[in-house]
Design a protein around this motif. Structure first.
Motif, mmCIF file in Angstrom:
data_model
loop_
_atom_site.group_PDB
_atom_site.id
_atom_site.type_symbol
_atom_site.label_atom_id
_atom_site.label_comp_id
_atom_site.label_asym_id
_atom_site.label_seq_id
_atom_site.Cartn_x
_atom_site.Cartn_y
_atom_site.Cartn_z
ATOM 1 N N GLU A 158 -31.994 25.741 40.508
ATOM 2 C CA GLU A 158 -30.879 25.682 39.568
ATOM 3 C C GLU A 158 -31.306 26.138 38.174
ATOM 4 O O GLU A 158 -30.567 26.831 37.482
ATOM 5 C CB GLU A 158 -30.281 24.274 39.530
ATOM 6 N N ARG B 187 -31.553 29.899 38.358
ATOM 7 C CA ARG B 187 -30.202 30.452 38.408
ATOM 8 C C ARG B 187 -29.561 30.430 37.027
ATOM 9 O O ARG B 187 -28.991 31.426 36.583
ATOM 10 C CB ARG B 187 -29.326 29.664 39.400
ATOM 11 N N GLN B 188 -29.699 29.314 36.318
ATOM 12 C CA GLN B 188 -29.137 29.218 34.966
ATOM 13 C C GLN B 188 -29.772 30.252 34.044
ATOM 14 O O GLN B 188 -29.079 30.856 33.228
ATOM 15 C CB GLN B 188 -29.385 27.832 34.367
ATOM 16 N N TYR B 189 -31.078 30.446 34.165
ATOM 17 C CA TYR B 189 -31.765 31.426 33.319
ATOM 18 C C TYR B 189 -31.135 32.815 33.482
ATOM 19 O O TYR B 189 -30.791 33.477 32.501
ATOM 20 C CB TYR B 189 -33.262 31.467 33.641
ATOM 21 N N GLU C 203 -26.680 32.527 33.282
ATOM 22 C CA GLU C 203 -26.086 32.027 32.045
ATOM 23 C C GLU C 203 -26.826 32.520 30.798
ATOM 24 O O GLU C 203 -26.214 33.111 29.912
ATOM 25 C CB GLU C 203 -26.022 30.503 32.074
ATOM 26 N N LEU D 15 -29.685 28.528 25.547
ATOM 27 C CA LEU D 15 -30.088 27.790 26.748
ATOM 28 C C LEU D 15 -31.589 27.868 26.998
ATOM 29 O O LEU D 15 -32.151 27.021 27.692
ATOM 30 C CB LEU D 15 -29.348 28.308 27.979
ATOM 31 N N LEU E 61 -34.546 25.610 29.142
ATOM 32 C CA LEU E 61 -35.002 26.199 30.398
ATOM 33 C C LEU E 61 -36.450 26.676 30.366
ATOM 34 O O LEU E 61 -37.086 26.779 31.422
ATOM 35 C CB LEU E 61 -34.110 27.390 30.774
#
Length: 154
Positions: A9, A12-14, A17, A26, A30
């Motif tokens: 997750e 994926r966010q890196y 997003e 973010l 992260l």
């Protein structure tokens, strides 16, 4: 210790997003402060020492976004085991800023990359990248196409 699913997750966010959406803020949550980025095409204006650590990682992301402002990463595979996450993705973007020492070409490029990331406590602490840089630079027209190279050797 984070689970493999939690680590996936974070990765994926890196990409989806922080990178795709340009939500650089973010990165604070992260990316670890002492992150090591083993990237063969990192920002050429940074020394290897400057490319390490949080600020160097942020600069790497900013340089990629400046070179390809419309860039998108599409995750094709995301595999996690223990503290490592492997991601295979396609990159698509138009070169509108300096990249790897070359001036902008205005060319649209697409390529595939494979990244291995190591995470600790829910943050990325190390990153290794493998990509077809020859094809990428040929798409930008900064290197001759493979066929032209083969003809020149003959």
């Amino acid at each position: 210790m984070a689970t493999p699913a939690e680590n996936k997750e974070v990765v994926r966010q890196y990409y989806e997003e922080a990178f795709n959406e340009g939500r650089i803020e973010l990165l604070d949550e992260l990316i670890a402060e002492n992150v090591v980025n083993h990237d063969p095409v990192s920002d050429e204006t940074l020394t290897p020492e400057e490319a390490r650590g949080f600020e160097g990682f942020v600069r790497h992301v900013e340089a990629a976004r400046e070179a390809f402002p419309d860039a998108t990463v599409t995750i094709e595979e995301l595999i996690a085991e223990d503290d490592k996450v492997f991601v295979r993705f396609t990159f698509d973007g138009t070169n509108e800023g300096p990249f790897a020492g070359f001036e902008p070409t205005g060319k649209r490029v697409k390529g595939s990359n494979m990244i291995l990331m190591r995470l600790e406590d829910g943050t990325i602490v190390e990153r290794w990248e493998e990509s077809d840089n020859l094809d990428f630079l040929q798409q930008l027209d900064v290197l001759p196409a493979t066929e032209e190279l083969m003809k020149a050797k003959a």
